[in-house]
Scaffold this active site. Structure first.
Site, PDB file in Angstrom:
ATOM      1  CD  GLU A  43      -3.035  -0.823   0.117  1.00 28.77           C
ATOM      2  OE1 GLU A  43      -3.202   0.332  -0.351  1.00 28.77           O
ATOM      3  OE2 GLU A  43      -3.667  -1.814  -0.290  1.00 28.77           O
ATOM      4  CG  HIS A 199      -7.635   0.209  -1.506  1.00 29.25           C
ATOM      5  ND1 HIS A 199      -6.801  -0.358  -2.450  1.00 29.25           N
ATOM      6  CD2 HIS A 199      -8.739   0.632  -2.185  1.00 29.25           C
ATOM      7  CE1 HIS A 199      -7.364  -0.287  -3.636  1.00 29.25           C
ATOM      8  NE2 HIS A 199      -8.548   0.305  -3.506  1.00 29.25           N
TER       9      HIS A 199
END
Length: 245
Positions: A43, A199
């Protein structure tokens, strides 16, 4: 942070994604080219913010272990970092945990190499690549683009074990004969419930692992899909004729 109630409340570090099958079904799972799969989902678009890896046994489809670190950027001001983390992790409620635990990328890699060595998957004294293991990603961005970029920022060489990987989207396309452009479409098509928050890297890693478990259970042979040229690491050879572009 394993003794911090807030941290434990936000993250399920048990990673209990046990493959639900009877012993007879496990015995007929297709033989793979690897003993372990290392599911990776980074990420952070500007710099890497989260580095989670989930280790899956190719024979039993059980989760063996996980590695999860938050990464502190090195080329941003503290104000920019605070804004970046609030926008990225504030909505998940883990921004405080990020600030309390994030470490520079080079330290993450040092700890990751110790983790790999502890599982006998890699050693500086042995062959440069992983030992009977392969990284699995959902796309090529993580290892083709982002890790090399972050290594340049950290002023370090690209680790040798990042030279090849499996893009699960390409394997999915060739096995099921239908396209899935990302993790969420794969979960939807396979009717697999999504875990956690999309995410948030550690949650996405678990969901990608669930897709991988299902594919192998359905009979897929999970092969390498991309490999760097040792003489010119910036050049990547894609090994599937049919692939997601």
């Amino acid at each position: 942070m394993m003794d911090d109630p807030l941290h434990l409340d936000k993250f399920n570090h048990s990673c209990s994604l046990d493959f639900s099958a009877d012993p007879k079904q496990v015995q007929i799972l297709p033989a793979q080219h690897f003993d372990h799969f290392l599911v990776l989902d980074l990420e952070g678009k500007v710099e890497i913010l989260e580095f989670p890896v989930l280790m899956l046994c190719a024979r039993s489809l059980r989760v063996v272990d996980f590695f999860h670190r938050f990464v502190r950027p090195t080329e941003m001001s503290e104000q920019r970092i605070a804004e970046y983390i609030e926008g990225k992790y504030g909505k998940f409620g883990v921004d405080r945990v990020w600030h309390d635990t994030a470490i520079p990328f080079y330290e993450v890699i040092e700890q990751f190499e110790e983790w790999l060595a502890g599982h006998r998957l890699w050693s500086k004294a042995s062959t440069p690549g992983l030992n009977r293991a392969a990284f699995v990603t959902c796309g090529n961005w993580d290892l083709k683009t982002k890790v090399p970029q972050q290594c340049k920022v950290a002023k370090m060489e690209l680790p040798c074990y990042f030279m090849e990987w499996i893009n699960l989207k390409d394997v999915y396309l060739n096995f099921y004969k239908r396209s899935a452009t990302g993790m969420v479409p794969m979960l939807r098509q396979l009717r697999i419930p999504q875990l956690g928050s999309h995410h948030l890297g550690i949650d996405d890693t678990k969901n990608i692992a669930k897709v991988l478990q299902r594919m192998i259970a359905d009979g897929a042979i999970v092969k390498l899909s991309a490999r760097r040229n040792p003489a010119a690491p910036e050049k990547v050879e894609f090994l599937f004729k049919n692939r997601i572009r």
